[in-house]
Design a protein around this motif. Structure first.
Motif, PDB file in Angstrom:
ATOM      1  N   ASP A  89       0.830  -1.217   0.000  1.00  0.00           N
ATOM      2  CA  ASP A  89       0.000   0.000   0.000  1.00  0.00           C
ATOM      3  C   ASP A  89       0.859   1.260   0.000  1.00  0.00           C
ATOM      4  N   CYS A  90       1.996   1.183   0.675  1.00  0.00           N
ATOM      5  CA  CYS A  90       2.901   2.339   0.727  1.00  0.00           C
ATOM      6  C   CYS A  90       3.456   2.647  -0.659  1.00  0.00           C
ATOM      7  N   LEU A  91       3.911   1.618  -1.372  1.00  0.00           N
ATOM      8  CA  LEU A  91       4.429   1.824  -2.724  1.00  0.00           C
ATOM      9  C   LEU A  91       3.320   2.288  -3.669  1.00  0.00           C
ATOM     10  N   THR A  92       2.117   1.735  -3.480  1.00  0.00           N
ATOM     11  CA  THR A  92       0.981   2.147  -4.314  1.00  0.00           C
ATOM     12  C   THR A  92       0.649   3.620  -4.081  1.00  0.00           C
ATOM     13  N   GLN A  93       0.622   4.020  -2.804  1.00  0.00           N
ATOM     14  CA  GLN A  93       0.351   5.425  -2.497  1.00  0.00           C
ATOM     15  C   GLN A  93       1.425   6.331  -3.084  1.00  0.00           C
ATOM     16  N   MET A  94       2.683   5.915  -2.987  1.00  0.00           N
ATOM     17  CA  MET A  94       3.772   6.702  -3.544  1.00  0.00           C
ATOM     18  C   MET A  94       3.619   6.860  -5.059  1.00  0.00           C
ATOM     19  N   TYR A  95       3.234   5.751  -5.726  1.00  0.00           N
ATOM     20  CA  TYR A  95       3.041   5.790  -7.185  1.00  0.00           C
ATOM     21  C   TYR A  95       1.982   6.829  -7.567  1.00  0.00           C
ATOM     22  N   PHE A  96       0.810   6.753  -6.945  1.00  0.00           N
ATOM     23  CA  PHE A  96      -0.272   7.667  -7.319  1.00  0.00           C
ATOM     24  C   PHE A  96       0.022   9.096  -6.849  1.00  0.00           C
ATOM     25  N   PHE A  97       0.741   9.239  -5.743  1.00  0.00           N
ATOM     26  CA  PHE A  97       1.147  10.573  -5.310  1.00  0.00           C
ATOM     27  C   PHE A  97       2.018  11.239  -6.371  1.00  0.00           C
ATOM     28  N   ILE A  98       2.981  10.501  -6.920  1.00  0.00           N
ATOM     29  CA  ILE A  98       3.852  11.042  -7.967  1.00  0.00           C
ATOM     30  C   ILE A  98       3.045  11.358  -9.223  1.00  0.00           C
ATOM     31  N   VAL A  99       2.136  10.444  -9.606  1.00  0.00           N
ATOM     32  CA  VAL A  99       1.318  10.659 -10.810  1.00  0.00           C
ATOM     33  C   VAL A  99       0.531  11.958 -10.709  1.00  0.00           C
ATOM     34  N   PHE A 100      -0.184  12.144  -9.606  1.00  0.00           N
ATOM     35  CA  PHE A 100      -1.076  13.305  -9.502  1.00  0.00           C
ATOM     36  C   PHE A 100      -0.312  14.596  -9.216  1.00  0.00           C
TER      37      PHE A 100
END
Length: 314
Positions: A96-107
Motif C-alpha cells: 500500500d505504501c508503494l501504491t500510495q507513492m506511485y499515485f502521489f507522484i502521478v497526480f
C-alpha cells in the motif's frame, strides 16, 4: 547484494500526527474530513458546471476540468489514509505504501503539467489572440492532456520500480503522514545512490522545466499586456490570468518549501505543515480561486446548484 529486492519490512508506521493528544487527533480528524468533503464537492461542481454549460466548452475550461479531476484523485490518495490512521492504526502495508507513492507522484506531476498547459493556453490567448482558435484546437488540447498522463505515469512507474528493489531491514517509522519518497529512501538499508541520482536529474527536470515554461509564459504575457494602451484592457488581460497565477504560487510555493530548501533550515513539523498545504489545502482552494473571480464560472455553478436544488425539491 543478495536479496536486494526483498523487503523484510511488511508494514510502515506513519508518525506524522502521532505526537498529538487524543483531543487534538479528534480535531484533526474533523478538520481533514471537512476539507476532503469540500475538495471533492467543490471540484465535482467545477466539472459538472463545465460539462453542462456550452459557454465553457473552451480549451481553458477543458484544462480546468482535468485539473479538478486530478485534484480529487490527488486528495483521495492522501486524506482517506490520514483519516484511517487517526481513527485506528498508524500503519500502512509495504504494498500500500508503494501504491500510495506511485499515485502521489502521478497526480503531483499531473498538477504540474496541467498548470503548465494552462499557462501556455493563457500565453496564446493574450499574445496571439488572432491565432488562438487555430493553435488551441480540440485535438491539440487532448494531445497535451494525454501526453501529460503518459509522462506522469512513466515517471511514477520508474521511481516505484526503483523503490521496490530496495530493502528495508529494521527501522520502519516514517516521520510523515504519507509515503513520501525521500522519507522512504532514508529508511532503506540498501544502496540508494541510483534512486537519489534519478530524483536529482529526471525527477527534478519533470518539475523544473514546466515551472520555467510557466515563468517564461507569464513574462511574455506581462510584456504583451504592458503594451496595451488602455488601462481597462490591461486589467482585463491580467484578470484572466490572476486565478491561474494564484494556484501556481500556492502549488509551487509549498513544493519549493518542502523539497528545494535545506532540510536543516526547517523542522519535521514545518515539513508536515507545508506538505498539508499542497496535498490537502491546495486541491480544496482551487475551485474557490477559479470560481470567485470568474463571472462565467459563477454563473455556471449557480445554474448547476439551482438545478440540483430544484430536482431535490421535486
Amino acid at each position: 547484494m543478495t536479496g536486494a529486492n526483498q523487503s523484510n519490512v511488511s508494514k510502515f508506521l506513519l508518525l506524522g500526527f502521532s505526537r498529538q493528544s487524543q483531543r487534538q487527533q479528534q480535531l484533526l480528524f474533523g478538520l481533514f474530513l471537512s476539507m476532503y468533503l469540500v475538495t471533492v464537492l467543490g471540484n465535482l461542481l467545477i466539472i459538472l458546471a463545465i460539462r453542462t454549460d456550452s459557454r465553457l466548452h473552451t480549451p481553458m475550461y477543458f484544462f480546468l476540468s482535468n485539473l479538478s479531476f486530478v485534484d480529487i484523485c490527488f486528495s483521495s490518495t492522501i486524506v482517506p489514509n490520514i483519516l484511517a490512521n487517526i481513527l485506528s492504526s498508524q500503519t500502512i502495508s509495504y504494498i500500500d505504501c508503494l501504491t500510495q507513492m506511485y499515485f502521489f507522484i502521478v497526480f503531483t506531476d499531473m498538477d504540474n503539467f496541467l498548470l503548465t498547459v494552462m499557462a501556455y493556453d493563457r500565453f496564446v490567448a493574450v499574445c496571439h489572440p488572432l491565432h488562438y482558435t487555430t493553435k488551441m484546437t480540440h485535438q491539440r488540447c487532448a494531445l497535451l492532456v494525454t501526453g501529460s498522463w503518459v509522462i506522469a505515469n512513466m515517471n511514477a512507474l520508474l521511481h516505484t520500480l526503483l523503490m521496490a528493489r530496495l530493502s528495508f531491514c529494521a527501522n520502519n517509522a516514517i516521520p510523515h503522514f504519507f509515503c513520501d519518497i525521500s522519507a522512504l529512501l532514508r529508511l532503506s538499508c540498501s544502496d540508494t545512490h541510483l534512486n537519489e541520482m534519478m530524483i536529482l536529474t529526471e525527477a527534478a527536470l519533470v518539475m523544473i522545466i514546466p515551472f520555467v515554461c510557466i515563468l517564461v509564459s507569464y513574462i511574455c504575457i506581462t510584456c504583451a499586456v504592458l503594451r496595451v494602451p488602455s488601462t481597462k484592457g490591461k486589467w482585463k488581460a491580467f484578470s484572466t490570468c490572476g486565478s491561474h497565477l494564484a494556484v501556481v504560487s500556492l502549488f509551487y510555493g509549498t513544493i519549493i518549501a518542502v523539497y528545494f530548501s535545506p532540510s536543516s533550515s526547517h523542522s519535521a513539523e514545518e515539513d508536515i505543515a507545508a506538505a498539508v498545504m499542497y496535498t490537502v489545502v491546495t486541491p480544496m482552494l482551487n475551485p474557490f480561486i477559479y470560481s470567485l473571480r470568474n463571472k462565467e464560472m459563477k454563473g455556471a455553478l449557480t445554474k448547476v446548484i439551482s438545478m440540483k436544488f430544484f430536482s431535490v425539491q421535486q
